[in-house]
Write a protein that holds these residues in place. Sequence first.
Motif, PDB file in Angstrom:
ATOM      1  N   PHE A  28       0.855  -1.185   0.000  1.00  0.00           N
ATOM      2  CA  PHE A  28       0.000   0.000   0.000  1.00  0.00           C
ATOM      3  C   PHE A  28       0.884   1.225   0.000  1.00  0.00           C
ATOM      4  N   ALA A  29       0.316   2.316  -0.500  1.00  0.00           N
ATOM      5  CA  ALA A  29       1.130   3.501  -0.734  1.00  0.00           C
ATOM      6  C   ALA A  29       1.162   4.427   0.472  1.00  0.00           C
ATOM      7  N   LEU A  30       2.343   4.936   0.756  1.00  0.00           N
ATOM      8  CA  LEU A  30       2.524   6.004   1.752  1.00  0.00           C
ATOM      9  C   LEU A  30       2.331   7.356   1.069  1.00  0.00           C
ATOM     10  N   VAL A  31       2.691   7.419  -0.206  1.00  0.00           N
ATOM     11  CA  VAL A  31       2.363   8.585  -1.050  1.00  0.00           C
ATOM     12  C   VAL A  31       1.573   7.999  -2.221  1.00  0.00           C
ATOM     13  N   LYS A  32       0.338   8.450  -2.371  1.00  0.00           N
ATOM     14  CA  LYS A  32      -0.635   7.739  -3.202  1.00  0.00           C
ATOM     15  C   LYS A  32      -0.526   7.985  -4.698  1.00  0.00           C
ATOM     16  N   TYR A  33      -0.810   6.924  -5.428  1.00  0.00           N
ATOM     17  CA  TYR A  33      -1.054   6.972  -6.883  1.00  0.00           C
ATOM     18  C   TYR A  33      -2.555   7.164  -7.083  1.00  0.00           C
ATOM     19  N   TRP A  34      -2.933   8.195  -7.780  1.00  0.00           N
ATOM     20  CA  TRP A  34      -4.358   8.393  -8.136  1.00  0.00           C
ATOM     21  C   TRP A  34      -4.391   9.223  -9.404  1.00  0.00           C
ATOM     22  N   PRO A  39      -4.537   6.045 -19.755  1.00  0.00           N
ATOM     23  CA  PRO A  39      -5.309   4.911 -19.237  1.00  0.00           C
ATOM     24  C   PRO A  39      -5.071   3.616 -20.029  1.00  0.00           C
ATOM     25  N   ALA A  40      -4.791   3.712 -21.328  1.00  0.00           N
ATOM     26  CA  ALA A  40      -4.624   2.498 -22.134  1.00  0.00           C
ATOM     27  C   ALA A  40      -3.413   1.694 -21.669  1.00  0.00           C
ATOM     28  N   LEU A  41      -2.301   2.365 -21.418  1.00  0.00           N
ATOM     29  CA  LEU A  41      -1.084   1.672 -20.979  1.00  0.00           C
ATOM     30  C   LEU A  41      -0.925   1.701 -19.462  1.00  0.00           C
ATOM     31  N   ASN A  42      -1.934   2.237 -18.773  1.00  0.00           N
ATOM     32  CA  ASN A  42      -1.861   2.323 -17.320  1.00  0.00           C
ATOM     33  C   ASN A  42      -0.653   3.133 -16.860  1.00  0.00           C
ATOM     34  N   LEU A  43      -0.409   4.252 -17.494  1.00  0.00           N
ATOM     35  CA  LEU A  43       0.731   5.087 -17.099  1.00  0.00           C
ATOM     36  C   LEU A  43       0.260   6.077 -16.040  1.00  0.00           C
ATOM     37  N   PRO A  44       0.885   6.065 -14.866  1.00  0.00           N
ATOM     38  CA  PRO A  44       0.416   6.953 -13.799  1.00  0.00           C
ATOM     39  C   PRO A  44       0.750   8.419 -14.082  1.00  0.00           C
ATOM     40  N   ALA A  45      -0.127   9.299 -13.613  1.00  0.00           N
ATOM     41  CA  ALA A  45       0.118  10.736 -13.770  1.00  0.00           C
ATOM     42  C   ALA A  45       1.081  11.233 -12.696  1.00  0.00           C
ATOM     43  N   VAL A  46       1.197  10.466 -11.607  1.00  0.00           N
ATOM     44  CA  VAL A  46       2.048  10.868 -10.482  1.00  0.00           C
ATOM     45  C   VAL A  46       2.882   9.675 -10.018  1.00  0.00           C
ATOM     46  N   ALA A 201     -17.209  -6.554   2.184  1.00  0.00           N
ATOM     47  CA  ALA A 201     -17.881  -6.647   0.881  1.00  0.00           C
ATOM     48  C   ALA A 201     -17.160  -5.814  -0.178  1.00  0.00           C
ATOM     49  N   VAL A 202     -17.330  -6.216  -1.433  1.00  0.00           N
ATOM     50  CA  VAL A 202     -16.773  -5.448  -2.545  1.00  0.00           C
ATOM     51  C   VAL A 202     -17.890  -4.550  -3.058  1.00  0.00           C
ATOM     52  N   LYS A 203     -17.911  -3.307  -2.631  1.00  0.00           N
ATOM     53  CA  LYS A 203     -18.999  -2.455  -3.108  1.00  0.00           C
ATOM     54  C   LYS A 203     -18.562  -1.027  -3.380  1.00  0.00           C
ATOM     55  N   THR A 204     -17.272  -0.807  -3.386  1.00  0.00           N
ATOM     56  CA  THR A 204     -16.797   0.541  -3.691  1.00  0.00           C
ATOM     57  C   THR A 204     -16.558   0.670  -5.191  1.00  0.00           C
ATOM     58  N   VAL A 205     -16.426   1.911  -5.642  1.00  0.00           N
ATOM     59  CA  VAL A 205     -16.043   2.152  -7.035  1.00  0.00           C
ATOM     60  C   VAL A 205     -14.569   1.762  -7.157  1.00  0.00           C
ATOM     61  N   ALA A 206     -14.265   0.854  -8.077  1.00  0.00           N
ATOM     62  CA  ALA A 206     -12.892   0.357  -8.227  1.00  0.00           C
ATOM     63  C   ALA A 206     -11.937   1.513  -8.540  1.00  0.00           C
ATOM     64  N   SER A 207     -10.688   1.343  -8.138  1.00  0.00           N
ATOM     65  CA  SER A 207      -9.718   2.448  -8.298  1.00  0.00           C
ATOM     66  C   SER A 207      -9.624   2.930  -9.743  1.00  0.00           C
ATOM     67  N   THR A 208      -9.596   1.987 -10.686  1.00  0.00           N
ATOM     68  CA  THR A 208      -9.436   2.381 -12.097  1.00  0.00           C
ATOM     69  C   THR A 208     -10.524   3.378 -12.496  1.00  0.00           C
ATOM     70  N   GLU A 209     -11.763   3.042 -12.162  1.00  0.00           N
ATOM     71  CA  GLU A 209     -12.882   3.914 -12.518  1.00  0.00           C
ATOM     72  C   GLU A 209     -12.862   5.191 -11.678  1.00  0.00           C
ATOM     73  N   GLY A 210     -12.559   5.045 -10.394  1.00  0.00           N
ATOM     74  CA  GLY A 210     -12.551   6.204  -9.498  1.00  0.00           C
ATOM     75  C   GLY A 210     -11.512   7.236  -9.904  1.00  0.00           C
ATOM     76  N   MET A 211     -10.326   6.754 -10.266  1.00  0.00           N
ATOM     77  CA  MET A 211      -9.279   7.732 -10.604  1.00  0.00           C
ATOM     78  C   MET A 211      -9.559   8.386 -11.960  1.00  0.00           C
ATOM     79  N   GLU A 212     -10.187   7.658 -12.861  1.00  0.00           N
ATOM     80  CA  GLU A 212     -10.510   8.240 -14.165  1.00  0.00           C
ATOM     81  C   GLU A 212     -11.629   9.297 -14.017  1.00  0.00           C
ATOM     82  N   ARG A 213     -12.609   8.965 -13.178  1.00  0.00           N
ATOM     83  CA  ARG A 213     -13.670   9.947 -12.906  1.00  0.00           C
ATOM     84  C   ARG A 213     -13.066  11.212 -12.277  1.00  0.00           C
TER      85      ARG A 213
END
Length: 340
Positions: A28-34, A39-46, A201-213
Motif C-alpha cells: 500500500f502507498a505512503l504517497v498515493k497513486y491516483w 489509461p490504455a497503458l496504465n501510465l500513472p500521472a504521479v 464486501a466489494v462495493k466501492t467504485v474500483a480504483s481504475t474507474e474512481g481515478m478516471e472519474r
Amino acid sequence: MTGMKPSTDHHMLPGLTRTVTARAGANFALVKYWGKRDPALNLPAVGSISVTLDGLYSRCRVRLDPEAAGDSVRVNGRDDAAAARRAGRILESVRALAASQVPARIESDNNFPTGAGLASSASGFAALVTAVAAAYGVSLAPAQMSELARLGSGSAARSIWGGFVEMLPGVRDDGSDAVARPLADPEHWPLEVVIAITDEAVKTVASTEGMERTRLTSPFYSAWVEHQPAQLDTMRRAIAERDFEQMAAIAEASALTMHGLAMSARPGLIYFNAATVACLHRIRALRAAGVPVCFTVDAGPQVKAICLPEAADRVASELADIPGVLRLTRSGLGPGARLE
Ligand code: DP6
C-alpha cells in the motif's frame, strides 16, 4: 515493450510444461497513486511510494496448455473475466518475447479479502507476471517485470520489489520508464502494519474507474499532480532517515488529499464509512499521546495503521475496540515477488 530480450536457454517443448508458482506481497502507498496520464497503458500521472507486506500475499500458478482453446484466469477458485482481460495484455507481451502461441491456465489465490481496498490486484499481477515469465521461459530484469505488472494494475508494478518502493511516473509514451524501483529493504526500517477491516464486501467504485472519474471531473486534479513531487521528496527523505514523525505527516496528508480529491469528483467518491473515520480519529489521538502510529486508507473503507513494532500491540487493541471494526490483520514488511 522495449529493451526486453527473451532468454535463449529456456525453450520449452509444448506439452511438457510444468506448473510454475510465484508469490507476491500486497503493497500500500505512503504517497498515493491516483490518476493516469495514459489509461490504455496504465501510465500513472504521479509517482508514488509504497511498502510491500509479508503477511498479505497472492500466489499464482501458471501452466501452459497446448490443448486449451485460450487462456483462462481463475481468482480464488472462480473464473474472473476482468482479471483475464488485464492478464491478456501481459500474456501477449510475454508470448511475443517467447515466440510462443501456447495458451496459459492461470490460478491466483489471495490470503486476504479481494477487491475491498486491500490491493489484491497489486500482489495478484506481480505474482502473475513472475509466474508467467518463468512458465514461458523468458528471463526479465525486475524493471521489466515491473513494466509488465503495471499493465495489469498500476500499483502491481510496486509489488515486484520488497520493502520501500517508489513508482516512477515516467515521461515516455511507451511506458518503458513508468516502472518501480526499490528505495530500501524491509530490514532498513521494520515497520508494522495493523489493518482494521471495517467491511468485507466489494462495493466501492474500483480504483481504475474512481481515478478516471477524478481526472475528468475534479476541479483540483491538476493541483494534485503538481503537488506530488514535493510529497515524494519529503517521504524519500523520511524513509532514508527513519523519521517517523515526518513519514506520518506525509502519509496522512497524502491519503487525506487523495480522498479529498476523490470526494471532489462528480459524483463525489466516498470510500470511508463511519468506522473508517473513527479509526482515523483514534490513530490521531494515539499519536498525540506519543504512540508512533499513523494511518492510510485506499479505495475502500479499511484502515491501515502503520507503526513502530513496539506500538503494534497497543494499536491493535485500541482499533479492535472501535464499533464497526470487524477484525484486524497484522503484517510486517516483506520481500518482492518471487518464484516458489
Ligand atoms: C488508492 O493500482 O488498483 O490504492 O492502475 O487502475 O489498476 P489501476 O489502479 P490501482 O490503484 C491503486 C490506488 C490506490 C493508491 C495506491 O496504491 O497508490
